[in-house]
Scaffold this motif. Sequence first.
Motif, PDB file in Angstrom:
ATOM      1  N   LYS A  41       0.831  -1.204   0.000  1.00  0.00           N
ATOM      2  CA  LYS A  41       0.000   0.000   0.000  1.00  0.00           C
ATOM      3  C   LYS A  41       0.869   1.259   0.000  1.00  0.00           C
ATOM      4  O   LYS A  41       0.612   2.207  -0.733  1.00  0.00           O
ATOM      5  N   ARG A  42       1.920   1.247   0.822  1.00  0.00           N
ATOM      6  CA  ARG A  42       2.834   2.384   0.886  1.00  0.00           C
ATOM      7  C   ARG A  42       3.550   2.577  -0.444  1.00  0.00           C
ATOM      8  O   ARG A  42       3.720   3.702  -0.915  1.00  0.00           O
ATOM      9  N   LEU A  44       2.466   1.696  -3.464  1.00  0.00           N
ATOM     10  CA  LEU A  44       1.517   2.218  -4.441  1.00  0.00           C
ATOM     11  C   LEU A  44       1.246   3.700  -4.202  1.00  0.00           C
ATOM     12  O   LEU A  44       1.123   4.478  -5.151  1.00  0.00           O
ATOM     13  N   LYS A  45       1.157   4.083  -2.938  1.00  0.00           N
ATOM     14  CA  LYS A  45       0.908   5.484  -2.610  1.00  0.00           C
ATOM     15  C   LYS A  45       2.094   6.343  -3.060  1.00  0.00           C
ATOM     16  O   LYS A  45       1.913   7.416  -3.626  1.00  0.00           O
ATOM     17  N   ASP A  46       3.318   5.872  -2.821  1.00  0.00           N
ATOM     18  CA  ASP A  46       4.503   6.611  -3.253  1.00  0.00           C
ATOM     19  C   ASP A  46       4.578   6.690  -4.774  1.00  0.00           C
ATOM     20  O   ASP A  46       4.948   7.711  -5.335  1.00  0.00           O
ATOM     21  N   ASP A  48       2.050   6.588  -6.955  1.00  0.00           N
ATOM     22  CA  ASP A  48       1.013   7.466  -7.492  1.00  0.00           C
ATOM     23  C   ASP A  48       1.289   8.932  -7.178  1.00  0.00           C
ATOM     24  O   ASP A  48       0.949   9.806  -7.970  1.00  0.00           O
ATOM     25  N   GLY A  49       1.906   9.225  -6.061  1.00  0.00           N
ATOM     26  CA  GLY A  49       2.123  10.600  -5.655  1.00  0.00           C
ATOM     27  C   GLY A  49       3.247  11.294  -6.395  1.00  0.00           C
ATOM     28  O   GLY A  49       3.218  12.502  -6.609  1.00  0.00           O
TER      29      GLY A  49
END
Length: 69
Positions: A41-42, A44-46, A48-49
């Motif tokens: 999850k971390r 994917l968040k990194d 996408d950001g």
Amino acid sequence: MFGIGELTILLLVIVAVLAVKRLPDLMRSAGKAARILKSEKRALKDEDGDRTQPSPRVIRGETTGRDTP
């Protein structure tokens, strides 16, 4: 009939009686799965950001030498 509280207690007692030997292994594998999901999850968040400016990936446990001019 039984309520939710009684059914929960009954289920916990059944699990404790039947799975005493396997319970530590099940908890360990559940913890590993939770850590894997959290790291994915971390990641994917990194990903996408930072679409415009990618950051370098850091791999723990590995070192790199410095380039000296």
